[in-house]
Design an enzyme around this catalytic site. Structure first.
Site, PDB file in Angstrom:
ATOM      1  N   ASP A  67       0.831  -1.212   0.000  1.00 20.21           N
ATOM      2  CA  ASP A  67       0.000   0.000   0.000  1.00 20.21           C
ATOM      3  C   ASP A  67       0.858   1.251   0.000  1.00 20.21           C
ATOM      4  OD1 ASP A  67       0.989  -0.322   2.547  1.00 20.21           O
ATOM      5  OD2 ASP A  67      -0.952  -0.602   3.508  1.00 20.21           O
ATOM      6  N   ASN A 135      -7.232  -0.503  14.094  1.00 24.39           N
ATOM      7  CA  ASN A 135      -8.652  -0.728  13.786  1.00 24.39           C
ATOM      8  C   ASN A 135      -8.859  -2.053  13.050  1.00 24.39           C
ATOM      9  OD1 ASN A 135      -7.464  -0.198  11.381  1.00 24.39           O
ATOM     10  ND2 ASN A 135      -8.814   1.472  10.764  1.00 24.39           N
ATOM     11  N   HIS A 137      -7.249  -3.033  10.364  1.00 19.52           N
ATOM     12  CA  HIS A 137      -7.053  -3.001   8.909  1.00 19.52           C
ATOM     13  C   HIS A 137      -5.872  -3.872   8.473  1.00 19.52           C
ATOM     14  CE1 HIS A 137      -4.321   0.901   8.836  1.00 19.52           C
ATOM     15  NE2 HIS A 137      -3.619  -0.179   9.169  1.00 19.52           N
TER      16      HIS A 137
HETATM   17  C1  F6R Z   1       1.554  -0.470   6.037  1.00 20.41           C
HETATM   18  C2  F6R Z   1       0.329  -1.272   6.231  1.00 20.41           C
HETATM   19  C3  F6R Z   1      -0.464  -1.073   7.470  1.00 20.41           C
HETATM   20  C4  F6R Z   1       0.331  -1.508   8.713  1.00 20.41           C
HETATM   21  C5  F6R Z   1      -0.485  -1.384   9.996  1.00 20.41           C
HETATM   22  C6  F6R Z   1       0.356  -1.638  11.219  1.00 20.41           C
HETATM   23  O1  F6R Z   1       2.154  -0.794   4.807  1.00 20.41           O
HETATM   24  O2  F6R Z   1      -0.035  -2.052   5.395  1.00 20.41           O
HETATM   25  O3  F6R Z   1      -1.656  -1.800   7.375  1.00 20.41           O
HETATM   26  O4  F6R Z   1       0.740  -2.831   8.548  1.00 20.41           O
HETATM   27  O5  F6R Z   1      -1.076  -0.135  10.088  1.00 20.41           O
HETATM   28  O6  F6R Z   1       1.370  -0.685  11.310  1.00 20.41           O
HETATM   29  P1  F6R Z   1       2.562  -0.817  12.359  1.00 20.41           P
HETATM   30  O7  F6R Z   1       3.347  -2.009  11.976  1.00 20.41           O
HETATM   31  O8  F6R Z   1       3.355   0.452  12.200  1.00 20.41           O
HETATM   32  O9  F6R Z   1       1.931  -0.967  13.692  1.00 20.41           O
END
Ligand code: F6R
Length: 242
Positions: A67, A135, A137
């Site tokens: 992403d 959340n 995602h």
């Molecule tokens: C970033 C992505 C996001 C992160 C998620 C967790 O490329 O795909 O979905 O994996 O927000 O982020 P961290 O690892 O910083 O807690």
């Protein structure tokens, strides 16, 4: 889904790195799709380190960025683009032809999505490495995203916009993200979901124990036939049993 809990972030990262290296050893032309963020950072550094030291041949692989923040320049140190170059591509001396990242400055968003869909359709993703948002995602597949979604531009959830500030040197306006879709995440041959730290404990509890629902996309890992949920002890601390 298989749950694997490791002592700490270091051991979790080493295990994730080993899964990535093993995938490439088994299939040197593998298509890998990688998230960015705090969670996989050490794993990627370990992959780069091992690949160089152990001469693991990544030259036939292709890497997709999961992403990107729309409107953010690739040289911004908060961009997914910058992150993957800094921690993976540069240390591994990866050729530009192997790298497929979203152009977050693209005027034609549909064309940008179509390009990624075409690449994934043609090759199939062998290994997908994802983190989990606060959340639930996956990538920028925010709560409520259609399970059949392909690559798309998403309006970011308030939690994502707030938490996302942590990657940037100064305050940025982030409203939209471009992401590989949930259908493509679920169709990956192998899905590796990672989480570490105490603040991810409630999120991991939901991902592993709540009913499967796109209102918390990370729960989909439960039904991936080759899904691995890798956490450290802290992130697993609220699970009923681990
Ligand atoms: C970033 C992505 C996001 C992160 C998620 C967790 O490329 O795909 O979905 O994996 O927000 O982020 P961290 O690892 O910083 O807690």
């Amino acid at each position: 889904m298989k749950l694997k809990v490791y002592k700490d972030y270091n051991e979790l990262s080493a295990a994730a790195a080993a899964m990535i290296i093993d995938c490439v050893k088994a299939k040197p032309e593998a298509l890998l799709c990688f998230a960015t963020g705090d969670t996989p950072k050490l794993a990627y550094e370990m992959v780069a380190d091992r690949a160089v030291k152990e001469k693991v041949d990544f030259s036939g692989t292709f890497i997709i960025g999961l992403d990107e923040w729309m409107g953010i320049s690739p040289d911004n140190t908060g961009s997914c683009h910058w992150f993957l170059h800094e921690y993976l591509f540069k240390p591994m001396n990866m050729d530009a032809s192997q790298i497929h990242l979203f152009n977050a400055l693209a005027k034609n968003e549909k064309a940008e999505c179509d390009k990624m869909n075409k690449l994934i359709r043609a090759n199939g993703i062998d290994l997908m490495v994802v983190g989990i948002g606060m959340n639930g995602h996956i990538g920028f597949n925010e709560p409520g995203t259609d399970e059949n979604s392909l690559t798309h531009v998403a309006v970011l959830d308030e939690i994502t916009k707030t938490v996302g500030q942590k990657y940037f040197a100064g305050k940025v306006t982030i409203e939209k993200g471009i992401t590989v879709g949930l259908k493509q995440v679920m169709e990956a041959e192998k899905l590796l979901m990672m989480a570490n730290g105490k603040n991810k404990a409630p999120v991991i509890k939901k991902a592993a124990e709540d009913n499967i629902s796109t209102s918390f996309p990370a729960t989909l890992i439960q039904k991936h036939p080759n899904g691995f949920l890798l956490t450290d002890n802290e992130a697993a601390s609220e699970l009923k049993q681990n």
